[in-house]
Scaffold this motif. Sequence first.
Motif, short mmCIF file in Angstrom:
data_model
loop_
_atom_site.label_atom_id
_atom_site.label_comp_id
_atom_site.label_asym_id
_atom_site.label_seq_id
_atom_site.Cartn_x
_atom_site.Cartn_y
_atom_site.Cartn_z
N GLN A 79 0.86 -1.18 0.00
CA GLN A 79 0.00 0.00 0.00
C GLN A 79 0.90 1.23 0.00
O GLN A 79 1.78 1.38 0.84
N SER A 97 -6.76 14.50 0.72
CA SER A 97 -7.89 13.59 0.95
C SER A 97 -9.12 14.32 1.47
O SER A 97 -10.25 13.83 1.33
N LYS A 137 -9.94 14.61 4.46
CA LYS A 137 -10.44 13.89 5.63
C LYS A 137 -9.73 14.38 6.89
O LYS A 137 -8.67 14.98 6.83
N ASP A 164 -9.55 9.86 10.21
CA ASP A 164 -10.15 9.17 9.07
C ASP A 164 -9.12 8.84 8.01
O ASP A 164 -9.20 7.78 7.36
N PHE A 165 -8.15 9.72 7.81
CA PHE A 165 -7.09 9.42 6.83
C PHE A 165 -6.27 8.22 7.28
O PHE A 165 -5.93 7.36 6.48
N ARG A 208 -7.30 5.81 9.22
CA ARG A 208 -8.13 4.60 9.12
C ARG A 208 -8.30 4.14 7.68
O ARG A 208 -8.12 2.97 7.37
N THR A 209 -8.66 5.07 6.80
CA THR A 209 -9.02 4.69 5.43
C THR A 209 -7.86 4.84 4.45
O THR A 209 -7.76 4.06 3.50
N GLY A 210 -6.99 5.83 4.66
CA GLY A 210 -5.89 6.05 3.73
C GLY A 210 -4.70 5.16 3.98
O GLY A 210 -4.02 4.73 3.04
N ALA A 257 -6.87 1.18 5.09
CA ALA A 257 -7.95 0.73 4.19
C ALA A 257 -9.17 0.22 4.94
O ALA A 257 -9.84 -0.73 4.52
N GLU A 258 -9.48 0.85 6.08
CA GLU A 258 -10.71 0.48 6.79
C GLU A 258 -11.91 1.08 6.08
O GLU A 258 -11.81 2.06 5.35
N SER A 259 -13.04 0.52 6.30
CA SER A 259 -14.27 1.03 5.70
C SER A 259 -14.57 2.41 6.27
O SER A 259 -14.40 2.67 7.47
N SER A 260 -15.04 3.31 5.42
CA SER A 260 -15.37 4.67 5.86
C SER A 260 -16.74 4.74 6.51
O SER A 260 -17.17 5.77 6.97
#
Length: 338
Positions: free
Chosen positions: A252, A320, A322, A326-327, A329-331, A334-337
């Motif tokens: 990633q 992003s 975010k 949140d960045f 977690r998701t960036g 790759a957790e679900s938003s």
Amino acid sequence: MQNSLYDSADKLFAQECTPALIRQVEQGRDRDAMWKTLVEAGFSDALLPEDADGAGLTLSDVWPILFCMGRHALPVPYAHTLLARAWLHQAGQALPEGPITIASFQVTSDAQGLTARAVNFGRTASWVLAQSEDRVWLLDTKLAHVQGSGGYGSLDADLTWPASVAQSSFVATPASTPLKDLLALSLSILIAGGLDRVFEMTLDYANQRSQFGKPIGKFQALQQQISEVAELVFGARMAAEMSCQSSGWQPQAMLCALAKSQTSAVVARVTSVAHAVHGAIGVTYEFDLHLYTRRLQEWARAGGGSQYWAGVLGRNALDSGKSSVDFIRTGLFAESSV
């Protein structure tokens, strides 16, 4: 970290990559015999699928092997080769024999030819997988003019190929993963392994060297510095290991940026404390510490330094739109938003 892959790799590298051999390779000795032994161990195609005669392992699976390469300061681009061969396989390219290094910075091409500067392991690689923007080449180092570009014992080199060689070495359909991400991944893991080895040597020396009737590691001033190094080393290892969180061979991108930024950032402090604890003996040629601290400094500079990758990470976080949480977690993970 103890598992069968780590134990096998550690035993192999300890036997085949001794400090004496590292010194010989740095001074120009042929590394072919060592490379042949390493390849016969079967790690080179660990990331290739089984239908391509590989082991079908993931980055998470091979992390201990790559970490161990850094611990033993292998003077050949073995870690780069594992990743390069997986990349070439996805690109549909024939896999060459010999060690492959990766060049994704300071690569220029014009009518006169192609030049790659400060190529990590440029002196001991048989091939260079080079990228400049969207163009990629797989170049034979035997056809290049090679000039060492680092300091004493450095394995970095500037390489220049004639235009005819560059044209015939063009990779028509590159794989999707940018080579700079693979280089950052490989170097960050090597750095983590090298830092672990330097910390181990420093701790052992502090417990063995006596002054004023007791080991120097009992003095509070040194304990504070060694404790700081322990924190930095294990933080770097965590960042490098996180970059290998993948269900396949492809990393990633943002985890690569995080790993290279964090590992490169701590090299200067860890190596300076290590030499300070060792005192005068730590800067002598006969003592092995410099074999690892010099290589760590080299790896920290190669493939973009700490500030470069921190900038990449920061720009992506800002773009992003975010929040920081949140960045992350998701960036990064790759957790679900949702």
